[in-house]
Motif scaffolding. Structure first.
Motif, PDB file in Angstrom:
ATOM      1  N   VAL A  57       0.926  -1.103  -0.049  1.00 31.76           N
ATOM      2  CA  VAL A  57      -0.092   0.102  -0.039  1.00 31.76           C
ATOM      3  C   VAL A  57       1.015   1.109   0.005  1.00 31.76           C
ATOM      4  N   PHE A  90      -6.908   1.238   4.438  1.00 33.94           N
ATOM      5  CA  PHE A  90      -7.027   1.655   3.071  1.00 33.94           C
ATOM      6  C   PHE A  90      -7.847   2.252   2.837  1.00 33.94           C
ATOM      7  N   TYR A  97      -3.202   0.410  -4.154  1.00 35.14           N
ATOM      8  CA  TYR A  97      -2.731  -0.987  -3.531  1.00 35.14           C
ATOM      9  C   TYR A  97      -2.203  -1.842  -4.794  1.00 35.14           C
TER      10      TYR A  97
END
Length: 103
Positions: A57, A90, A97
């Motif tokens: 990430v 996230f 990603y």
């Protein structure tokens, strides 16, 4: 004399899925060391742990980190909560990603 200039960390997300994180000293930025650390660490990790998936990430504002991961054969994936897992909080607005698909 300590010659450390950064780190690469693999965190277990789920069985055989690991999330990779990398950090580098600002004095070493722009020298290609991040990509080198990433590529060499993944080679060793693949031999010993044999992961099925390595993901990352990256904050959208962190262009240097994004270039490092893309140079190291990671791909930006459209994150779907029902399909993808991460150990990070996230945000589609703030994060990319990425997955390494060479297994």
């Amino acid at each position: 004399k300590d010659q450390s200039f950064g780190y690469v960390r693999f965190d277990l997300v789920s069985k055989k899925h690991f999330e990779i994180s990398i950090g580098n000293l600002p004095s070493k930025y722009g020298k290609g060391l991040g990509s080198l650390m990433l590529i060499e660490s993944i080679k060793k990790f693949k031999k010993t742990i044999k992961p099925l998936l390595v993901s990352a990430v990256v904050k959208k504002f962190n262009e240097r980190s994004l270039r490092c991961f893309l140079k190291s054969k990671f791909q930006i994936i459209d994150f779907k909560e029902n399909k993808h897992l991460t150990i990070n909080n996230f945000s589609k607005k703030k994060d990319y990603y990425l997955e390494l698909k060479q297994f």
